[in-house]
Design a protein around this motif. Structure first.
Motif, PDB file in Angstrom:
ATOM      1  N   SER A   1      -6.110  13.484  -7.609  1.00 38.40           N
ATOM      2  CA  SER A   1      -6.744  12.449  -7.044  1.00 38.40           C
ATOM      3  C   SER A   1      -8.416  12.500  -7.327  1.00 38.40           C
TER       4      SER A   1
ATOM      5  N   PHE B   1       0.067  14.225   1.713  1.00 35.78           N
ATOM      6  CA  PHE B   1      -0.652  13.761   1.074  1.00 35.78           C
ATOM      7  C   PHE B   1      -1.833  13.211   1.664  1.00 35.78           C
TER       8      PHE B   1
ATOM      9  N   VAL C   1      -1.411  16.660  -6.088  1.00 33.26           N
ATOM     10  CA  VAL C   1      -1.754  15.044  -5.813  1.00 33.26           C
ATOM     11  C   VAL C   1      -3.450  15.280  -5.628  1.00 33.26           C
TER      12      VAL C   1
ATOM     13  N   ILE D   1      -1.214   5.892  -4.513  1.00 38.23           N
ATOM     14  CA  ILE D   1      -0.031   6.958  -4.692  1.00 38.23           C
ATOM     15  C   ILE D   1       1.348   6.259  -4.312  1.00 38.23           C
TER      16      ILE D   1
ATOM     17  N   ILE E   1      -1.596   4.999   0.130  1.00 37.44           N
ATOM     18  CA  ILE E   1      -0.404   5.822   0.147  1.00 37.44           C
ATOM     19  C   ILE E   1       0.835   5.050   0.684  1.00 37.44           C
TER      20      ILE E   1
ATOM     21  N   GLY F   1       1.181  18.640  -2.575  1.00 40.54           N
ATOM     22  CA  GLY F   1       0.034  18.171  -2.078  1.00 40.54           C
ATOM     23  C   GLY F   1      -1.069  18.650  -2.900  1.00 40.54           C
TER      24      GLY F   1
ATOM     25  N   ASN G   1       4.428   6.628  -3.717  1.00 43.32           N
ATOM     26  CA  ASN G   1       5.387   7.716  -3.154  1.00 43.32           C
ATOM     27  C   ASN G   1       6.653   7.197  -2.407  1.00 43.32           C
TER      28      ASN G   1
END
Ligand SMILES: NC(=O)c1ccc[n+]([C@@H]2O[C@H](COP(=O)([O-])OP(=O)(O)OC[C@H]3O[C@@H](n4cnc5c(N)ncnc54)[C@H](O)[C@@H]3O)[C@@H](O)[C@H]2O)c1
Length: 257
Positions: free
Chosen positions: A236, A22, A232, A89, A11, A229, A91
């Motif tokens: 995931s 996350f 996500v 991710i 991440i 989240g 981000n």
């Protein structure tokens, strides 16, 4: 069993705000996470916070996403720490203000470098790791600002729209290549993290600034990091196994108007 038990998530921008959230939510559901950030101390602290509850579940490293060599080092360190990478991710990002008349070339280039170019470089470098760990999921954090424009956000609007389309190209390439690697984008509206502090200040500070942001959202509140989240987390997990090259708006209805 957690929804992402055994998954290994890399991440970026994990020191605070959405990235840290996350990390925590994925760890809550059984994943191992590796938090990277240009703010190395912040990433370490966010990982330590997770490890207080789930010892050894989180690792971290200082990582400027605009630097190719730092991507190489961070991906290798993440794969070593977690035993592979099956969730990427993307981000890390910055928000910038400026219109076609006021935006500086320097700010324009910095925004594209952090918000767009880094995702191209990082995802390209991550592909060998993801191919080794199929099924895998790439999640790019775009914004509603990639779908609806503001006259004073030319660099950010452009960057987030590019992330939206880059996501589709990556997703299609993976699908047509027969890889079990999904790639989707997430488009939050104003979410309670430090990135919106300047927007709140512009709107008159604290309560007044927040009220002005909220007045634009049909749902009549800011998004909380967890609202994003949960999307996500879904992307995931294997629950999203058939979902690729798609976009997920976490926007309280703002783009429907
Ligand atoms: N909060 C919102 O309202 C909102 C809405 C839509 C989209 N987003 C997007 O969500 C993502 C996360 O933002 P956030 O709200 O958590 O903001 P934030 O400012 O709290 O976190 C962003 C993180 O990215 C890191 N970062 C910045 N430049 C970097 C670089 N060059 N290399 C590595 N890390 C870097 C920062 O240090 C910070 O930890 C961003 O891409 C942002 O554009 C946020």
């Amino acid at each position: 069993m957690g929804r992402v038990a055994g998954k290994k998530a890399f991440i970026t921008g994990g020191a605070q705000g959405l990235g840290a959230c996350f990390g925590r939510m994925l760890a809550d559901e059984g994943a191992t996470v590796f938090l990277t950030d240009v703010n190395a101390d912040g990433a370490t602290k966010a990982a330590e916070e997770i490890n207080k509850t789930y010892s050894g579940a989180a690792g971290s490293i200082g990582h400027d996403v605009t630097k190719r060599d730092e991507w190489e080092t961070a991906l290798a360190a993440g794969a070593e720490h977690m035993g592979g990478i099956d969730i990427l991710i993307n981000n890390a990002g910055i928000g910038t203000f400026g219109s076609i008349e006021t935006e500086t070339e320097e700010n324009w280039r910095l925004t594209q470098a952090i918000d767009v170019d880094s995702i191209f470089t990082g995802t390209q470098l991550a592909m060998p790791y993801l191919k080794k760990s199929q099924p895998a999921s790439i999640i790019n954090i775009s914004s509603v600002a990639g779908m609806i424009a503001d006259g004073n956000m030319i660099a950010y609007n452009t960057a987030k729209a590019a992330v939206w389309m880059m996501t589709k190209s990556i997703g299609l390439h993976c699908a047509k290549s027969g890889y079990d690697i999904r790639c989707n984008s997430v488009h939050p509206v104003f979410t309670r993290t430090p990135i919106i502090d300047p927007l709140i200040a512009l709107g008159g500070g604290a309560e007044e600034g927040e009220k002005r942001l909220v007045s634009q959202i049909p749902w009549k509140r800011l998004a909380e990091p967890e609202d994003v989240g949960y999307c996500v987390l879904y992307l995931s997990s294997d629950e999203s196994r058939y979902v690729t090259a798609s976009e997920f708006k976490i926007d309280g209805g703002i783009t429907a108007q």
